[in-house]
Design a protein around this motif. Structure first.
Motif, PDB file in Angstrom:
ATOM      1  N   HIS A 142       1.087  -1.705   0.299  1.00 16.10           N
ATOM      2  CA  HIS A 142       0.261   0.006  -0.162  1.00 16.10           C
ATOM      3  C   HIS A 142       0.752   1.363   0.237  1.00 16.10           C
ATOM      4  N   GLY A 143       0.768   2.358  -0.720  1.00 11.87           N
ATOM      5  CA  GLY A 143       1.071   4.150  -0.548  1.00 11.87           C
ATOM      6  C   GLY A 143       2.368   3.896  -0.303  1.00 11.87           C
ATOM      7  N   ALA A 144       3.468   5.058  -0.092  1.00 10.05           N
ATOM      8  CA  ALA A 144       4.701   4.468  -0.392  1.00 10.05           C
ATOM      9  C   ALA A 144       5.365   3.711   0.338  1.00 10.05           C
ATOM     10  N   SER A 145       4.872   2.467   0.583  1.00 11.43           N
ATOM     11  CA  SER A 145       5.391   0.948   0.548  1.00 11.43           C
ATOM     12  C   SER A 145       5.850   0.181   0.060  1.00 11.43           C
ATOM     13  N   THR A 146       6.428  -1.082  -0.242  1.00  7.22           N
ATOM     14  CA  THR A 146       6.525  -1.623  -1.614  1.00  7.22           C
ATOM     15  C   THR A 146       5.212  -2.263  -1.284  1.00  7.22           C
ATOM     16  N   ARG A 147       4.830  -2.346  -2.963  1.00  5.74           N
ATOM     17  CA  ARG A 147       4.422  -1.685  -3.901  1.00  5.74           C
ATOM     18  C   ARG A 147       3.672  -3.924  -4.433  1.00  5.74           C
ATOM     19  N   ARG A 148       4.550  -4.468  -4.386  1.00  2.00           N
ATOM     20  CA  ARG A 148       4.641  -5.828  -4.536  1.00  2.00           C
ATOM     21  C   ARG A 148       5.842  -6.368  -3.864  1.00  2.00           C
ATOM     22  N   PRO A 149       5.590  -7.015  -2.532  1.00  2.00           N
ATOM     23  CA  PRO A 149       5.830  -7.281  -1.588  1.00  2.00           C
ATOM     24  C   PRO A 149       5.466  -8.604  -1.498  1.00  2.00           C
ATOM     25  N   PRO A 150       6.616 -10.110  -1.847  1.00  4.09           N
ATOM     26  CA  PRO A 150       7.040 -11.018  -2.100  1.00  4.09           C
ATOM     27  C   PRO A 150       5.415 -12.074  -1.312  1.00  4.09           C
ATOM     28  N   THR A 151       5.016 -11.307  -0.813  1.00  7.21           N
ATOM     29  CA  THR A 151       3.719 -11.744   0.519  1.00  7.21           C
ATOM     30  C   THR A 151       3.152 -10.911   0.659  1.00  7.21           C
ATOM     31  N   MET A 152       1.373 -11.315   0.818  1.00  6.74           N
ATOM     32  CA  MET A 152       0.495 -11.002   1.509  1.00  6.74           C
ATOM     33  C   MET A 152      -0.161 -10.997   2.908  1.00  6.74           C
ATOM     34  N   THR A 153       0.461 -12.294   3.987  1.00  2.29           N
ATOM     35  CA  THR A 153      -0.149 -13.272   3.858  1.00  2.29           C
ATOM     36  C   THR A 153      -0.320 -12.368   5.261  1.00  2.29           C
ATOM     37  N   ARG A 154      -1.726 -13.182   5.999  1.00  2.00           N
ATOM     38  CA  ARG A 154      -1.754 -12.191   7.535  1.00  2.00           C
ATOM     39  C   ARG A 154      -0.157 -12.371   8.660  1.00  2.00           C
ATOM     40  N   ALA A 155      -0.015 -13.935   9.160  1.00  2.49           N
ATOM     41  CA  ALA A 155       1.582 -13.581   9.428  1.00  2.49           C
ATOM     42  C   ALA A 155       3.001 -12.354   9.154  1.00  2.49           C
ATOM     43  N   ALA A 156       2.876 -12.648   7.575  1.00  5.45           N
ATOM     44  CA  ALA A 156       3.372 -10.977   7.377  1.00  5.45           C
ATOM     45  C   ALA A 156       3.059  -9.628   7.960  1.00  5.45           C
ATOM     46  N   CYS A 157       2.145  -9.814   7.120  1.00  8.72           N
ATOM     47  CA  CYS A 157       1.492  -8.186   8.420  1.00  8.72           C
ATOM     48  C   CYS A 157       1.781  -8.494   9.590  1.00  8.72           C
ATOM     49  N   VAL A 158       1.017  -9.499  10.644  1.00 10.56           N
ATOM     50  CA  VAL A 158       1.933  -9.382  11.610  1.00 10.56           C
ATOM     51  C   VAL A 158       2.900  -9.342  11.902  1.00 10.56           C
ATOM     52  N   ALA A 159       3.987  -9.386  11.053  1.00 12.08           N
ATOM     53  CA  ALA A 159       5.445  -9.504  11.769  1.00 12.08           C
ATOM     54  C   ALA A 159       5.883  -7.726  11.454  1.00 12.08           C
ATOM     55  N   ASP A 160       5.236  -7.279  10.387  1.00  6.01           N
ATOM     56  CA  ASP A 160       5.239  -5.793   9.568  1.00  6.01           C
ATOM     57  C   ASP A 160       5.469  -5.214  11.420  1.00  6.01           C
ATOM     58  N   ALA A 161       4.138  -5.248  11.962  1.00  7.79           N
ATOM     59  CA  ALA A 161       3.591  -3.871  13.327  1.00  7.79           C
ATOM     60  C   ALA A 161       4.576  -5.524  14.410  1.00  7.79           C
ATOM     61  N   ALA A 162       4.791  -5.816  14.605  1.00  2.98           N
ATOM     62  CA  ALA A 162       6.126  -6.140  15.643  1.00  2.98           C
ATOM     63  C   ALA A 162       6.755  -5.399  15.777  1.00  2.98           C
ATOM     64  N   THR A 163       7.183  -5.956  14.422  1.00  8.34           N
ATOM     65  CA  THR A 163       8.926  -5.288  14.055  1.00  8.34           C
ATOM     66  C   THR A 163       8.780  -3.088  13.625  1.00  8.34           C
ATOM     67  N   LEU A 164       7.877  -2.696  13.606  1.00  9.27           N
ATOM     68  CA  LEU A 164       7.420  -1.802  14.055  1.00  9.27           C
ATOM     69  C   LEU A 164       7.504  -1.240  15.543  1.00  9.27           C
ATOM     70  N   ILE A 165       6.774  -1.497  16.273  1.00  9.23           N
ATOM     71  CA  ILE A 165       6.746  -1.494  17.690  1.00  9.23           C
ATOM     72  C   ILE A 165       7.990  -1.646  18.095  1.00  9.23           C
ATOM     73  N   THR A 166       9.638  -2.773  17.903  1.00 10.06           N
ATOM     74  CA  THR A 166      10.263  -3.127  18.377  1.00 10.06           C
ATOM     75  C   THR A 166      11.175  -1.758  18.092  1.00 10.06           C
ATOM     76  N   ALA A 167      11.389  -1.616  16.657  1.00 10.20           N
ATOM     77  CA  ALA A 167      12.485  -1.217  15.861  1.00 10.20           C
ATOM     78  C   ALA A 167      12.709  -0.010  16.616  1.00 10.20           C
ATOM     79  N   LEU A 168      10.565   0.908  16.845  1.00  9.85           N
ATOM     80  CA  LEU A 168      11.014   2.410  17.079  1.00  9.85           C
ATOM     81  C   LEU A 168      10.603   2.172  18.824  1.00  9.85           C
TER      82      LEU A 168
END
Length: 264
Positions: free
Chosen positions: A64-90
């Motif tokens: 979506h938006g300014a993020s990678t337009r065609r990521p290798p996967t759109m799974t629920r697990a990948a989206c959860v990992a994205d949110a968890a990584t953002l919380i941790t990294a920031l």
């Protein structure tokens, strides 16, 4: 705009908004938009949350938006990992997650699998649902109905129903286009066609507010079942709002979120 790179190479664009004045001690808020959306949808809700002293973080979900337009996967697990990584990294943990529609689904799955990262949870027109076999076809049909390219932002707003949705488009030589690919959006809901997530819902331990619009799409039986599975869940119904509660009635949504954060 800053971005975070995930292990699979997906770049997540995000923005951090810091409240004025000295630190308030209030938890940071991570806002998760819905399918085919973008982080700019939260503009109307963000302002009062900042005034209350919250640091507010928004991001464009993968695909979506300014993020990678065609990521290798759109799974629920990948989206959860994205949110968890953002919380941790920031350094946000424990954060309050506020998610609408598919973003709310990601938020509660994150709370279920990473309880130490989530202080509380606000779900807007989102629930465990499923399985919904017709959903991918429904999403595909909806996206194919868009009269692309839009000749102007005003014509896009007229068709999509909200100025914020039109603002998510990009301008090319022939007009205005979505900043996502339709097949990636269909892939994002593929698992919702075959799975339900009541087990994950039951595992959540943090304070939770579930919000629906009076004219939204969450079926009443599902909303009631959410309370049955987790009786401590706070609930609110926003009058004169549909599925996009955060756009239809941002002031009313803010009031119920503020009350929840003050008393939880």
């Amino acid at each position: 705009m800053p971005s975070l790179t995930m292990p699979d190479g997906t770049h997540l664009a995000y923005r951090v908004h810091t409240p004025p004045g000295p630190p308030s001690g209030r938890p940071p808020l991570l806002l998760l938009h819905g399918l085919a959306g973008h982080m700019g949808e939260w503009d109307a809700l963000r302002a009062p949350l900042l005034r209350d002293g919250h640091t507010v973080i928004e991001y464009d979900a993968r695909g979506h938006g300014a993020s990678t337009r065609r990521p290798p996967t759109m799974t629920r697990a990948a989206c959860v990992a994205d949110a968890a990584t953002l919380i941790t990294a920031l350094g946000l943990a424990p954060a309050t997650l506020i998610g609408q529609s598919l973003g709310g689904h990601t938020a509660f799955l994150t709370a279920a699998s990473h309880p130490g990262l989530v202080a509380s949870l606000v779900l807007i027109e989102a629930g465990p649902g499923g399985p919904n076999p017709g959903l991918p076809a429904e999403i595909s049909t909806w996206l194919r109905s868009w009269p692309l390219p839009f000749a102007s932002l005003s014509s896009a707003e007229s068709f999509l129903g909200h100025e914020a949705w039109a603002r998510g488009l990009e301008q090319r030589e022939d007009g205005w286009h979505p900043r996502f690919d339709a097949d990636r959006m269909t892939a994002a809901v593929a698992e919702l066609a075959t799975h339900s997530y009541w087990a994950q819902w039951s595992r959540i331990t943090c304070p939770t507010l579930a919000v629906c619009g009076a004219h939204g799409t969450i079926p009443d039986p599902e909303f009631e079942q959410m309370r049955t599975h987790r009786p401590t869940t706070h609930t609110a119904v926003i009058p004169n709002a549909g599925h996009d509660v955060h756009l239809d009635q941002p002031e009313g949504l803010y009031e119920v979120i503020r009350a929840f954060l003050d008393v939880k």
